[in-house]
Enzyme design. Structure first.
Site: not given
Ligand code: LM2
Ligand code: CA
Length: 476
Positions: A199, A230
């Protein structure tokens, strides 16, 4: 770094994203093994953030899917089950002839919260028994942006050393962090895991990925673990997917975009697509080499971006795109099945405490890997093997046909109406059973019979949004 010649490239895999471990174990035994899937990719199994309250504004899902991308420790108590259930699952899958690949979150820890599925509490940059401030770039003064986050995705010092969406960025260049991460991955290998989807690999320098990989043990099959990175497209030089090929395989993100552009079923665009444009697919179309690419029509990120990628919500077009990828044979194709969702943050079906419930296909879960037309093409893909594509034919619109050497022949129709084609199949004359709409049975066919003349030509009707496929072994 020497990856070693014996790294095992997967065959066709399926990502059962956020399925719980008992459900994956059952699926390996009952479906994946018998269907001929070579492997299954599973969601991040490490302990992760477990939210206790909703955030501000439009936040309505207490346990969104993305909790699992916020690592807290490397104990394997997660939304998907316990460490014991994980071990049992790997064992069951291997017994069924299905390898297990893990989504490895190794670039960062969390960006919010303080409680986890594993019961371990934490504070910013402080994870008792695992990491402290000295293990992170930002508190160590190694992130050059003003707020500790990535502001410029073209600047490598930020992309590598700053916090991606606030996720605390590990100092992956240090011995301590590398030892911790390799310890985690080697534990998984010890449990029988065959490799990793790394990731956020774009957010780590190649040299850090190489150093961690060099610490990994061989798998239960005695080969080096599969290592697919990735790396999203874009950015200059060292930040491009091509620049990571020296360190591992990469995800075929651009290929997935091209498939969407060609199949184009996104409702409302008025576009009907042009499957024939995918006659060229691979390095000549600007993609990474197939031998170094994990190819897919969609994944957990892209299915939420329907403007750029196909998803299960595209119905028959999505199924057909998967069949096309299996027929084309570019890269190591991965099919994707997860929960059915409406809003982007949606949780998989779960108990109130966030733990994912058992999978019931059709009830909150979408199980496209079970689609008989996809399963048939997994078999076709494996039967034709590495035979070269030949006898390519298209109507310059939405119908294509080709053979793979003289092992098999296939026709695919992304149009709205059935189409009759007369084409060279590359196969010896005879009567063949279509293996997609039917199958061979006791000297006859349960579905369409394809009659190949002595010169190799056949006249075949290809159903709308459908496939006709034959192999040397389906000749009666
Ligand atoms: C990836 N690849 O590089 C994953 O495929 C992707 O799904 C992940 O993002 C990302 N990297 C980090 O591992 C997802 C999602 C984000 C989410 C993160 C962390 O797309 O929206 O972020 O996982 O859970 C969330 C909140 C965001 C916040 C963050 C940290 O949506 O608003 O940022 O948590 O608190 C302030
Ligand atoms: Ca990083």
């Amino acid at each position: 770094v020497a990856r070693g010649r014996s790294t095992q490239e997967p065959g066709v895999t399926v990502s059962l994203w956020e399925w719980n471990w008992p459900s994956i174990a059952r699926e390996c035994t009952d479906v994946l093994g018998p269907a001929g899937y070579d492997g299954v990719q599973v969601a991040p199994p490490q302990n992760s953030l477990k939210r206790t309250a909703l955030g501000n504004g439009s936040d309505t899902v207490l346990h969104p899917w993305w909790e699992v991308y916020q690592a807290v420790s490397y104990d394997l108590t997660s939304r998907m089950g316990t460490e014991a259930q994980f071990k049992k699952m790997v064992k069951a899958c291997r017994k069924a002839g299905v390898k297990v690949y893990v989504d490895a979150v190794i670039n960062h820890t969390t960006g919010q919260g303080s409680t986890s599925y594993g019961g371990v509490d934490y504070q910013p940059y402080t994870y008792a028994g695992t990491y402290d401030k000295g293990d992170f770039h930002a508190p160590s003064g190694e992130c050059p942006s003003s707020d500790g986050g990535i502001q410029d995705f073209n600047a490598k010092a930020q992309v590598w050393n700053c916090n991606l969406v606030g996720l605390e960025d590990l100092r992956t260049g240090t011995d301590d962090v590398q030892a911790e991460l390799a310890g985690y991955l080697n534990k998984l290998i010890r449990y029988g895991v065959s490799g990793f989807r790394v990731d956020a690999a774009k957010h780590m320098p190649q040299r850090d990925l190489d150093a961690i990989y060099a610490r990994l043990n061989r798998t239960a099959d005695g080969v080096r673990p599969y290592w697919v990175l990735e790396v999203l497209p874009g950015g200059p030089g060292v930040l491009r997917p091509e620049a990571y090929l020296r360190s591992g395989d990469v995800l075929g993100v651009d290929g997935a975009r091209q498939m969407q552009q060609a199949f184009k079923s996104y409702t409302g665009t008025g576009n009907v697509g042009s499957l024939s444009s995918l006659e060229v697919f691979g390095p000549e179309a600007g993609l990474t080499p197939g031998a170094k690419t994990l190819s897919f029509v969609t994944n957990h990120d892209s299915e939420r971006n329907r403007n750029d990628y196909l998803s299960s919500q595209d119905g028959p077009t999505f199924i057909l795109a998967n069949q096309w990828l299996l027929a084309q044979g570019y890269g190591s194709p991965q099919v994707y099945s997860s929960f059915t969702w409406e809003q982007a943050d949606a949780s998989p079906p779960a108990r109130p405490d966030g733990r994912v419930t058992d999978t019931v296909c059709g009830q909150g879960w979408t199980c496209d890997h079970r689609n008989p037309g996809i399963v048939a093409m997994v078999g076709w893909h494996d039967y034709v093997g590495k035979a070269k594509r030949a006898n390519f034919w298209s109507d310059d619109a939405n119908v294509v046909a080709f053979s793979k050497g003289n092992r098999g022949w296939v026709a695919l129709n992304n149009g709205a109406a059935a189409k009759q084609v007369r084409v060279q199949t590359g196969l010896p004359g005879g009567r063949y059973c279509d293996v997609v709409g039917g199958a061979p049975s006791a000297g006859a066919c349960t579905g369409t019979v394809v009659t190949v003349g002595s010169t190799g030509f056949a006249t075949v009707t290809v159903p709308a949004k459908g496939v006709v496929a034959i192999t040397r072994a389906s000749r009666r």
